[in-house]
Design a protein around this motif. Structure first.
Motif, PDB file in Angstrom:
ATOM      1  N   GLU A   2      35.789  83.262  89.712  1.00  0.00           N
ATOM      2  CA  GLU A   2      36.632  83.882  88.685  1.00  0.00           C
ATOM      3  C   GLU A   2      37.576  82.861  88.050  1.00  0.00           C
ATOM      4  OE1 GLU A   2      38.524  87.140  90.697  1.00  0.00           O
ATOM      5  OE2 GLU A   2      36.676  88.323  90.764  1.00  0.00           O
ATOM      6  N   ASP A   3      38.204  82.032  88.876  1.00  0.00           N
ATOM      7  CA  ASP A   3      39.117  81.011  88.357  1.00  0.00           C
ATOM      8  C   ASP A   3      38.387  80.029  87.451  1.00  0.00           C
ATOM      9  OD1 ASP A   3      41.203  82.180  89.755  1.00  0.00           O
ATOM     10  OD2 ASP A   3      41.183  80.697  91.375  1.00  0.00           O
ATOM     11  N   ALA A   4      37.190  79.605  87.874  1.00  0.00           N
ATOM     12  CA  ALA A   4      36.412  78.662  87.065  1.00  0.00           C
ATOM     13  C   ALA A   4      36.043  79.281  85.725  1.00  0.00           C
ATOM     14  CB  ALA A   4      35.154  78.235  87.822  1.00  0.00           C
ATOM     15  N   LEU A   5      35.663  80.534  85.743  1.00  0.00           N
ATOM     16  CA  LEU A   5      35.284  81.203  84.502  1.00  0.00           C
ATOM     17  C   LEU A   5      36.493  81.421  83.603  1.00  0.00           C
ATOM     18  CD1 LEU A   5      32.734  83.749  85.966  1.00  0.00           C
ATOM     19  CD2 LEU A   5      32.208  81.861  84.401  1.00  0.00           C
ATOM     20  N   ARG A   6      37.608  81.833  84.178  1.00  0.00           N
ATOM     21  CA  ARG A   6      38.816  82.078  83.373  1.00  0.00           C
ATOM     22  C   ARG A   6      39.344  80.800  82.735  1.00  0.00           C
ATOM     23  NH1 ARG A   6      40.959  86.025  87.904  1.00  0.00           N
ATOM     24  NH2 ARG A   6      40.035  87.955  87.158  1.00  0.00           N
ATOM     25  N   ASP A   7      39.039  79.654  83.331  1.00  0.00           N
ATOM     26  CA  ASP A   7      39.459  78.371  82.761  1.00  0.00           C
ATOM     27  C   ASP A   7      38.540  77.909  81.620  1.00  0.00           C
ATOM     28  OD1 ASP A   7      41.639  78.141  84.436  1.00  0.00           O
ATOM     29  OD2 ASP A   7      40.628  76.826  85.875  1.00  0.00           O
ATOM     30  N   VAL A  60      37.101  82.689  77.368  1.00  0.00           N
ATOM     31  CA  VAL A  60      37.069  83.749  78.371  1.00  0.00           C
ATOM     32  C   VAL A  60      38.438  84.418  78.451  1.00  0.00           C
ATOM     33  CG1 VAL A  60      36.801  84.262  80.834  1.00  0.00           C
ATOM     34  CG2 VAL A  60      35.258  82.641  79.723  1.00  0.00           C
ATOM     35  N   THR A  61      38.450  85.748  78.350  1.00  0.00           N
ATOM     36  CA  THR A  61      39.694  86.492  78.463  1.00  0.00           C
ATOM     37  C   THR A  61      39.860  87.119  79.842  1.00  0.00           C
ATOM     38  OG1 THR A  61      38.664  88.457  77.501  1.00  0.00           O
ATOM     39  CG2 THR A  61      39.822  86.968  75.996  1.00  0.00           C
ATOM     40  N   ASP A  62      38.744  87.371  80.537  1.00  0.00           N
ATOM     41  CA  ASP A  62      38.804  87.900  81.903  1.00  0.00           C
ATOM     42  C   ASP A  62      37.448  87.690  82.571  1.00  0.00           C
ATOM     43  OD1 ASP A  62      40.002  89.049  84.120  1.00  0.00           O
ATOM     44  OD2 ASP A  62      39.521  91.096  83.536  1.00  0.00           O
ATOM     45  N   ALA A  63      37.462  87.643  83.900  1.00  0.00           N
ATOM     46  CA  ALA A  63      36.224  87.479  84.670  1.00  0.00           C
ATOM     47  C   ALA A  63      36.362  88.169  86.008  1.00  0.00           C
ATOM     48  CB  ALA A  63      35.925  85.999  84.884  1.00  0.00           C
ATOM     49  N   THR A  64      35.279  88.794  86.441  1.00  0.00           N
ATOM     50  CA  THR A  64      35.237  89.461  87.736  1.00  0.00           C
ATOM     51  C   THR A  64      33.931  89.096  88.425  1.00  0.00           C
ATOM     52  OG1 THR A  64      36.455  91.336  86.811  1.00  0.00           O
ATOM     53  CG2 THR A  64      35.356  91.687  88.926  1.00  0.00           C
ATOM     54  N   ALA A  65      34.024  88.577  89.639  1.00  0.00           N
ATOM     55  CA  ALA A  65      32.837  88.199  90.411  1.00  0.00           C
ATOM     56  C   ALA A  65      32.646  89.167  91.569  1.00  0.00           C
ATOM     57  CB  ALA A  65      32.978  86.779  90.931  1.00  0.00           C
ATOM     58  N   ASP A  66      31.396  89.391  91.940  1.00  0.00           N
ATOM     59  CA  ASP A  66      31.051  90.281  93.049  1.00  0.00           C
ATOM     60  C   ASP A  66      29.987  89.581  93.893  1.00  0.00           C
ATOM     61  OD1 ASP A  66      29.936  92.246  94.735  1.00  0.00           O
ATOM     62  OD2 ASP A  66      30.347  93.830  93.286  1.00  0.00           O
ATOM     63  N   HIS A  67      30.374  89.155  95.103  1.00  0.00           N
ATOM     64  CA  HIS A  67      29.424  88.410  95.932  1.00  0.00           C
ATOM     65  C   HIS A  67      28.292  89.286  96.444  1.00  0.00           C
ATOM     66  CE1 HIS A  67      31.905  89.932  99.303  1.00  0.00           C
ATOM     67  NE2 HIS A  67      30.859  89.680 100.065  1.00  0.00           N
ATOM     68  N   ARG A  74      26.794  91.767  94.826  1.00  0.00           N
ATOM     69  CA  ARG A  74      25.839  91.973  93.737  1.00  0.00           C
ATOM     70  C   ARG A  74      25.329  90.654  93.167  1.00  0.00           C
ATOM     71  NH1 ARG A  74      27.557  96.686  89.799  1.00  0.00           N
ATOM     72  NH2 ARG A  74      25.378  96.369  89.294  1.00  0.00           N
ATOM     73  N   GLU A  75      25.927  89.552  93.619  1.00  0.00           N
ATOM     74  CA  GLU A  75      25.562  88.209  93.152  1.00  0.00           C
ATOM     75  C   GLU A  75      25.656  88.096  91.632  1.00  0.00           C
ATOM     76  OE1 GLU A  75      21.721  87.216  94.863  1.00  0.00           O
ATOM     77  OE2 GLU A  75      22.730  86.411  96.627  1.00  0.00           O
ATOM     78  N   GLU A  76      26.802  88.564  91.093  1.00  0.00           N
ATOM     79  CA  GLU A  76      26.979  88.474  89.660  1.00  0.00           C
ATOM     80  C   GLU A  76      28.441  88.304  89.290  1.00  0.00           C
ATOM     81  OE1 GLU A  76      25.410  92.176  88.120  1.00  0.00           O
ATOM     82  OE2 GLU A  76      27.377  93.127  88.239  1.00  0.00           O
ATOM     83  N   ALA A  77      28.640  87.892  88.059  1.00  0.00           N
ATOM     84  CA  ALA A  77      29.978  87.809  87.492  1.00  0.00           C
ATOM     85  C   ALA A  77      29.930  88.426  86.104  1.00  0.00           C
ATOM     86  CB  ALA A  77      30.451  86.365  87.402  1.00  0.00           C
ATOM     87  N   ARG A  78      30.934  89.244  85.808  1.00  0.00           N
ATOM     88  CA  ARG A  78      31.064  89.855  84.484  1.00  0.00           C
ATOM     89  C   ARG A  78      32.211  89.148  83.772  1.00  0.00           C
ATOM     90  NH1 ARG A  78      28.816  94.928  83.548  1.00  0.00           N
ATOM     91  NH2 ARG A  78      30.584  95.461  82.249  1.00  0.00           N
ATOM     92  N   VAL A  79      31.929  88.706  82.567  1.00  0.00           N
ATOM     93  CA  VAL A  79      32.891  87.901  81.831  1.00  0.00           C
ATOM     94  C   VAL A  79      33.197  88.559  80.493  1.00  0.00           C
ATOM     95  CG1 VAL A  79      33.349  85.615  80.905  1.00  0.00           C
ATOM     96  CG2 VAL A  79      31.877  85.850  82.905  1.00  0.00           C
ATOM     97  N   GLU A  80      34.486  88.669  80.184  1.00  0.00           N
ATOM     98  CA  GLU A  80      34.936  89.193  78.896  1.00  0.00           C
ATOM     99  C   GLU A  80      35.337  88.018  78.009  1.00  0.00           C
ATOM    100  OE1 GLU A  80      34.885  92.385  78.036  1.00  0.00           O
ATOM    101  OE2 GLU A  80      34.261  93.049  80.030  1.00  0.00           O
ATOM    102  N   GLY A  81      35.009  88.125  76.741  1.00  0.00           N
ATOM    103  CA  GLY A  81      35.391  87.083  75.795  1.00  0.00           C
ATOM    104  C   GLY A  81      34.201  86.610  74.990  1.00  0.00           C
ATOM    105  N   ASP A  82      34.413  85.525  74.258  1.00  0.00           N
ATOM    106  CA  ASP A  82      33.359  85.036  73.373  1.00  0.00           C
ATOM    107  C   ASP A  82      32.870  83.632  73.734  1.00  0.00           C
ATOM    108  OD1 ASP A  82      35.561  83.592  72.609  1.00  0.00           O
ATOM    109  OD2 ASP A  82      35.509  84.189  70.511  1.00  0.00           O
ATOM    110  N   ALA A  93      28.272  77.541  78.655  1.00  0.00           N
ATOM    111  CA  ALA A  93      29.565  77.091  79.188  1.00  0.00           C
ATOM    112  C   ALA A  93      29.919  77.863  80.455  1.00  0.00           C
ATOM    113  CB  ALA A  93      30.660  77.255  78.144  1.00  0.00           C
ATOM    114  N   LEU A  94      29.581  79.141  80.499  1.00  0.00           N
ATOM    115  CA  LEU A  94      29.851  79.961  81.688  1.00  0.00           C
ATOM    116  C   LEU A  94      29.029  79.467  82.876  1.00  0.00           C
ATOM    117  CD1 LEU A  94      29.798  83.512  80.046  1.00  0.00           C
ATOM    118  CD2 LEU A  94      31.792  82.059  80.508  1.00  0.00           C
ATOM    119  N   VAL A  95      27.751  79.237  82.632  1.00  0.00           N
ATOM    120  CA  VAL A  95      26.860  78.751  83.700  1.00  0.00           C
ATOM    121  C   VAL A  95      27.352  77.391  84.193  1.00  0.00           C
ATOM    122  CG1 VAL A  95      24.522  77.935  84.190  1.00  0.00           C
ATOM    123  CG2 VAL A  95      24.862  80.090  82.947  1.00  0.00           C
TER     124      VAL A  95
END
Length: 65
Positions: free
Chosen positions: A20-25, A29-36, A38-46, A51-53
């Motif tokens: 989450e910290d890496a994605l928010r930086d 990115v305006t927000d990020a939530t990771a779920d271990h 479900r093995e996924e991260a949901r990212v808000e923003g444009d 860049a996210l990967v």
């Protein structure tokens, strides 16, 4: 816009926070939530998906869009 990416290698809440910290930086990115579980991260923003990967991989985890 919401983007979901697959993140492999997370095993706990600390891992989620690291991702989450890496994605928010990431620019755009305006927000990020990771779920271990479900093995996924949901990212808000444009931010660009590439860049996210890259941000997740730089944090030490495997990611794909």
């Amino acid at each position: 816009m919401t983007t979901t990416i697959t993140v492999e290698g997370m095993s706990c809440g600390h891992c989620e926070q690291t991702v989450e910290d890496a994605l928010r930086d990431t620019n755009g990115v305006t927000d990020a939530t990771a779920d271990h579980e479900r093995e996924e991260a949901r990212v808000e923003g444009d931010a660009e998906v590439t860049a996210l990967v890259e941000a997740v991989e730089d944090a030490g985890y495997d990611a794909e869009a």
